[in-house]
Write a protein that holds these residues in place. Structure first.
Motif, PDB file in Angstrom:
ATOM      1  N   VAL A 156       0.805  -1.282  -0.034  1.00 45.20           N
ATOM      2  CA  VAL A 156       0.218   0.009  -0.130  1.00 45.20           C
ATOM      3  C   VAL A 156       0.951   1.295  -0.019  1.00 45.20           C
ATOM      4  O   VAL A 156       1.491   1.738   1.123  1.00 45.20           O
ATOM      5  N   ASN A 157       1.021   1.699  -1.087  1.00 49.91           N
ATOM      6  CA  ASN A 157       1.723   3.109  -1.268  1.00 49.91           C
ATOM      7  C   ASN A 157       1.135   4.563  -0.693  1.00 49.91           C
ATOM      8  O   ASN A 157      -0.110   4.202  -0.836  1.00 49.91           O
ATOM      9  N   SER A 158       1.980   5.283  -0.600  1.00 50.70           N
ATOM     10  CA  SER A 158       1.281   6.608  -0.110  1.00 50.70           C
ATOM     11  C   SER A 158       0.505   7.184  -1.366  1.00 50.70           C
ATOM     12  O   SER A 158       0.732   6.923  -2.442  1.00 50.70           O
ATOM     13  N   VAL A 159      -0.327   8.144  -0.975  1.00 55.40           N
ATOM     14  CA  VAL A 159      -1.237   8.927  -1.769  1.00 55.40           C
ATOM     15  C   VAL A 159      -1.333  10.357  -1.723  1.00 55.40           C
ATOM     16  O   VAL A 159      -0.839  10.787  -0.525  1.00 55.40           O
ATOM     17  N   GLY A 160      -1.683  11.171  -2.669  1.00 53.55           N
ATOM     18  CA  GLY A 160      -2.098  12.486  -2.589  1.00 53.55           C
ATOM     19  C   GLY A 160      -1.073  13.294  -3.524  1.00 53.55           C
ATOM     20  O   GLY A 160      -0.699  12.834  -4.534  1.00 53.55           O
ATOM     21  N   ASN A 161      -0.926  14.542  -2.977  1.00 54.46           N
ATOM     22  CA  ASN A 161      -0.092  15.670  -3.580  1.00 54.46           C
ATOM     23  C   ASN A 161       1.317  15.342  -3.426  1.00 54.46           C
ATOM     24  O   ASN A 161       1.692  15.512  -2.195  1.00 54.46           O
ATOM     25  N   PHE A 162       2.044  14.925  -4.568  1.00 50.02           N
ATOM     26  CA  PHE A 162       3.574  15.086  -4.235  1.00 50.02           C
ATOM     27  C   PHE A 162       4.215  16.358  -4.177  1.00 50.02           C
ATOM     28  O   PHE A 162       5.312  16.169  -3.893  1.00 50.02           O
ATOM     29  N   ASP A 163       3.575  17.392  -4.147  1.00 48.88           N
ATOM     30  CA  ASP A 163       4.009  18.692  -3.680  1.00 48.88           C
ATOM     31  C   ASP A 163       3.482  19.368  -2.269  1.00 48.88           C
ATOM     32  O   ASP A 163       3.277  20.501  -2.538  1.00 48.88           O
ATOM     33  N   ALA A 164       2.749  18.278  -1.832  1.00 47.20           N
ATOM     34  CA  ALA A 164       1.826  18.996  -0.749  1.00 47.20           C
ATOM     35  C   ALA A 164       2.723  19.758   0.402  1.00 47.20           C
ATOM     36  O   ALA A 164       3.949  19.673   0.792  1.00 47.20           O
TER      37      ALA A 164
END
Ligand code: URA
Length: 311
Positions: free
Chosen positions: A154-162
């Motif tokens: 289960v990889n991380s999710v979301g904005n890579f520039d958060a």
């Protein structure tokens, strides 16, 4: 050892000498020993003055001492056996230079290195999140969790520039099923905290876990499991470079901050992770069991919100 034995003998001798001069001794132990010695030497109680208390009796000279000046030359030594040795020239052995071996040089072991506090800077990103994922692979077998029933990584999710990142400990059953962090009941509560509490869409933050595979029975990840998986998250942090990281629960907080301080003490103020502000707070799964703790989480989130509002 030899020196201390000699010292004790000297002290004893001097005290006997004083005793013979009629000086009262102060040590009850010594008095008792003196009595024993006298007894052994054949000095009976009758030879002492019967009306004197025993402690005093043991130190009273048997006869009234004459002044030294009144004594014939050489009589002092005869009358004071303990002095005899003192007056004889003593052959003092030259001090033997004791060879004290130097303690061995401390060996720099891995453990010593690990315990030495060091300032680790956030490395400059030289890779992308996609590259990190490709390296992890779909069927990672770096730790035993791959053999203990996990369905997927289960990889991380979301904005890579958060600007804001959330870190949990490891996926649960729902996350293992869907392949995304924080999608179960605890995940829903986290989404509410992010969206309703902080007013940020979930897709705008970055969400990951210390461990990417589900531990059996929802147990916490073990150290040998975290040690191989955490570096991938750390590399992602270096790529995303969030302004604030919120760590959820004791396991994740202690793991990221490398501390054993309980979560109740960690939460409520910012910590440092390689120059990035870290706010530990209670895990949403804990809030489901004890909703009263939501107030503290909200206090923590207000501090995060205020920090993000600053430029
Ligand atoms: N708990 C976690 O720590 N992480 C998840 O992804 C889900 C639940």
């Amino acid at each position: 050892m030899e020196d201390s034995t000699q010292l004790i003998a000297d002290v004893r001798e001097q005290m006997l000498y004083l005793q013979e001069l009629g000086v009262e001794l102060t040590s009850a132990v010594f008095e008792a020993e003196t009595r024993n010695e006298r007894r052994e030497a054949g000095v009976t109680r009758q030879e002492t003055r019967a009306e004197m208390p025993e402690q005093v009796m043991s130190v009273i000279p048997k006869s009234t001492p004459t002044l030294l000046s009144e004594r014939p030359a050489g009589s002092l030594r005869e009358s004071m056996p303990s002095l005899k040795g003192r007056l004889e020239p003593r052959r003092i052995a030259p001090p033997v230079a004791e060879v004290v071996p130097l303690p061995p040089e401390p060996q720099i072991t891995e453990t010593v290195k690990a315990e030495t506090p060091q300032i680790i800077e956030m490395p400059e990103p030289t890779e992308t999140i996609e590259q990190i994922r490709a390296e992890i692979g779909h069927d990672c077998t770096r730790c035993k969790l791959s053999t203990l029933g996990r369905k997927q990584v289960v990889n991380s999710v979301g904005n890579f520039d958060a600007e804001l990142m959330f870190v949990g400990e490891a996926p649960g059953a729902d996350e293992d099923e869907k392949g995304e962090p924080f999608v179960g009941r605890a995940g829903q509560l986290l989404t509410d905290i992010i969206e309703k509490g902080l007013g940020i869409p979930r897709k705008d933050v970055f969400i990951g876990n210390i461990n990417r595979c589900r531990p059996p029975g929802n147990r916490a990840p073990e150290q040998d499991e975290s040690i191989v998986c955490k570096p991938f998250l750390q590399r992602e942090i270096a790529v995303v470079r969030p302004r604030v990281i919120v760590v959820l629960g004791a396991t994740a907080a202690q793991n990221l901050l490398e501390t054993k301080v309980p979560i109740g003490k960690l939460r409520g103020h910012f910590h440092d992770y390689r120059g990035t502000k870290v706010m530990p707070t209670f895990h949403p799964a804990y809030l489901l069991r004890d909703p009263h703790k939501k107030r503290e989480v909200w206090e923590d989130m207000k501090m995060v919100r205020d920090l993000l509002a600053k430029n």
